[in-house]
Scaffold this motif. Structure first.
Motif, PDB file in Angstrom:
ATOM      1  N   ARG A  63       3.577  -2.547 -18.751  1.00  0.00           N
ATOM      2  CA  ARG A  63       3.505  -3.547 -17.690  1.00  0.00           C
ATOM      3  C   ARG A  63       2.051  -3.660 -17.233  1.00  0.00           C
ATOM      4  N   TYR A 119      -0.571  -5.115 -14.330  1.00  0.00           N
ATOM      5  CA  TYR A 119      -0.666  -5.548 -12.932  1.00  0.00           C
ATOM      6  C   TYR A 119      -2.084  -6.031 -12.652  1.00  0.00           C
ATOM      7  N   ARG A 120      -2.202  -7.108 -11.920  1.00  0.00           N
ATOM      8  CA  ARG A 120      -3.521  -7.616 -11.538  1.00  0.00           C
ATOM      9  C   ARG A 120      -4.165  -6.662 -10.530  1.00  0.00           C
ATOM     10  N   ILE A 156       1.800  -4.407  -4.388  1.00  0.00           N
ATOM     11  CA  ILE A 156       2.113  -4.330  -5.809  1.00  0.00           C
ATOM     12  C   ILE A 156       2.435  -5.734  -6.305  1.00  0.00           C
ATOM     13  N   PRO A 157       1.602  -6.312  -7.168  1.00  0.00           N
ATOM     14  CA  PRO A 157       1.877  -7.665  -7.662  1.00  0.00           C
ATOM     15  C   PRO A 157       2.971  -7.650  -8.723  1.00  0.00           C
ATOM     16  N   SER A 158       3.516  -8.813  -9.018  1.00  0.00           N
ATOM     17  CA  SER A 158       4.498  -8.930 -10.087  1.00  0.00           C
ATOM     18  C   SER A 158       3.806  -8.647 -11.424  1.00  0.00           C
ATOM     19  N   PRO A 159       4.415  -7.821 -12.266  1.00  0.00           N
ATOM     20  CA  PRO A 159       3.739  -7.451 -13.520  1.00  0.00           C
ATOM     21  C   PRO A 159       4.030  -8.427 -14.649  1.00  0.00           C
ATOM     22  N   SER A 198      -6.763   1.680 -16.143  1.00  0.00           N
ATOM     23  CA  SER A 198      -7.247   0.484 -15.460  1.00  0.00           C
ATOM     24  C   SER A 198      -8.622   0.070 -15.944  1.00  0.00           C
ATOM     25  N   LEU A 224       5.058   1.876  -8.277  1.00  0.00           N
ATOM     26  CA  LEU A 224       5.226   1.305  -9.604  1.00  0.00           C
ATOM     27  C   LEU A 224       6.448   1.949 -10.243  1.00  0.00           C
ATOM     28  N   LEU A 264      -3.486  -5.117  -6.185  1.00  0.00           N
ATOM     29  CA  LEU A 264      -3.584  -3.758  -5.652  1.00  0.00           C
ATOM     30  C   LEU A 264      -4.677  -3.666  -4.600  1.00  0.00           C
TER      31      LEU A 264
END
Length: 402
Positions: free
Chosen positions: A147, A149-150, A159-162, A132, A122, A154
């Motif tokens: 930011r 994140y889904r 690492i998904p797009s934030p 979280s 990240l 994870l």
């Protein structure tokens, strides 16, 4: 250290202890998670790292097996949300899936174990803060930008797009009850606000919180540390409220609670109060208690009638009755050569230091100089149940699976 959160998730990898991956169906049993094995008891693991060398290990407390994982160069701080370890370096935050977690449904709990694996990095380094819940992970940078994140990304090992929220905020942004709790500076005052998951403000809370530092999620709500004590933020039927829990005395700045430690699921929080005492916050009773421990390096408690655990600078772990402040138990020195606060660092210089991790039956104390971790039965006069020689100087340690 952030308080560990109880999270639901699924793991996509396998190890020797993991169940074979299968396609979920309508006939899948309650609690089924693809790629993970459900267990009858807590599947605790310790994430350990040597800040000097970057050598990192995962110690499985069920099997006693030590797993080597890739080095984390420059790790200055390690936090967790109950499953993922977040290694904060000067340039980024590296994410490791420990492969152990729990799901709390209130009236019952599910425990899971799966493969240990790297997830990625990240943005944002040692000044970033990660919090979280079951749906999102919030990364608050040093600049106050957030930011989201889904969690599902994870859990899938990437690492998904934030989503980057508008505006900036003071302190960590905490996901809670499908919203986000944040601090906003308004008219010279710092006040908590409630945001939706897109960053839109949906409520402003009346109570102010000067110099916010430290937070913890409990069953009673979210505790936010303030200069004059704490705020307890709760939600009921979509309405958020904030209640002040002030100190019962004037507290010098150096003795304020700025970082909370507690057992996941407990409503009893601890915080160092300067160099020679510990403050305990009973969230249920809305009551602060100061316990004079003498020179203290770290503290924690399991709550619910358990002793306050205080690691002294001579290396001994001591138990105190929280109500009376009386010492009730003491170990032999657990730290090689003793330990003065800051001698190997307090997290600010990147060297780590001793901490106390607590779960439902055991406590864990890391001995960086001795390259070992001690398991303590805090219900049996602080008996040393096991000691693990881990082969690295574990200056950073967190427990997952809680």
């Amino acid at each position: 250290m952030l308080a560990a959160l109880l999270v639901t998730s699924c793991a996509g990898g396998e190890d020797k202890e993991s169940a074979p991956a299968a396609n979920p169906s309508s006939s899948a049993p309650h609690g089924y998670v693809e790629g993970a094995k459900e267990a009858a008891e807590q599947q605790s693991r310790l994430l350990l790292s040597d800040p000097g060398t970057g050598d990192t290990r995962v110690l499985d407390l069920i099997t006693g097996k030590e797993h080597k994982v890739p080095r984390v160069a420059g790790g200055a701080e390690l936090t967790t949300d109950g499953r993922f370890g977040y290694f904060h370096t000067s340039r980024s935050t590296q994410v490791l899936d420990s492969g152990s977690w729990m799901v709390d449904h209130g009236d019952h709990v599910h425990y899971y174990r799966a493969a240990i694996r790297e997830v990625g990095k990240l943005p944002g380094g040692t000044g970033s803060q990660v919090r979280s819940d079951i749906a999102v992970t919030a990364l608050t940078g040093e600049d106050g930008r957030v930011r989201l994140y889904r969690r599902a990304g994870l859990e899938d090992g990437k690492i998904p797009s934030p989503r980057t929220l508008p505006g900036t905020y003071a302190g960590a942004v905490v996901p809670y009850e499908e919203h986000l709790l944040a601090f906003s500076e308004e008219d010279g005052k710092t006040k908590p606000v409630v945001l939706d998951r897109k960053g839109k403000r949906v409520a402003s809370l009346d109570e102010k919180c000067e110099e916010p530092r430290g937070d913890a999620v409990t069953r009673r709500g979210v505790v936010l540390g303030c200069a004059d004590g704490a705020l307890l933020v709760d939600e009921s039927d979509g309405t958020f409220t904030a209640e002040r829990i002030p100190y019962d005395e004037d507290v010098p700045e150096k003795e304020r609670a700025t970082e909370f430690r507690h057992r996941s699921g407990s409503d009893t929080l601890t915080a160092l109060a300067g160099d020679s005492a510990v403050r305990v916050l009973d969230v249920t009773k809305r009551e602060w208690t100061r316990v004079d421990t003498g020179p203290v390096v770290a503290a924690n408690t399991a709550g619910e009638g358990s002793p306050l655990l205080a690691l002294r600078d001579d290396g001994t772990l001591r138990g105190y009755d929280i109500g009376t402040g009386k010492e009730v138990a003491k170990t032999k020195p657990l730290l090689t050569g003793g330990q003065k606060k800051g001698a190997v660092g307090d997290g600010e210089d990147g060297d780590g230091g001793p901490v106390i991790e607590v779960d439902r039956s055991r406590a864990y104390v890391n001995d960086p100089a001795g390259k070992r971790v001690h398991e303590i039965d805090y219900n049996d006069d602080l008996r040393i149940a096991r000691s693990f020689d881990v082969g690295i100087a574990p200056g950073l340690m967190v427990e997952t699976g809680r």
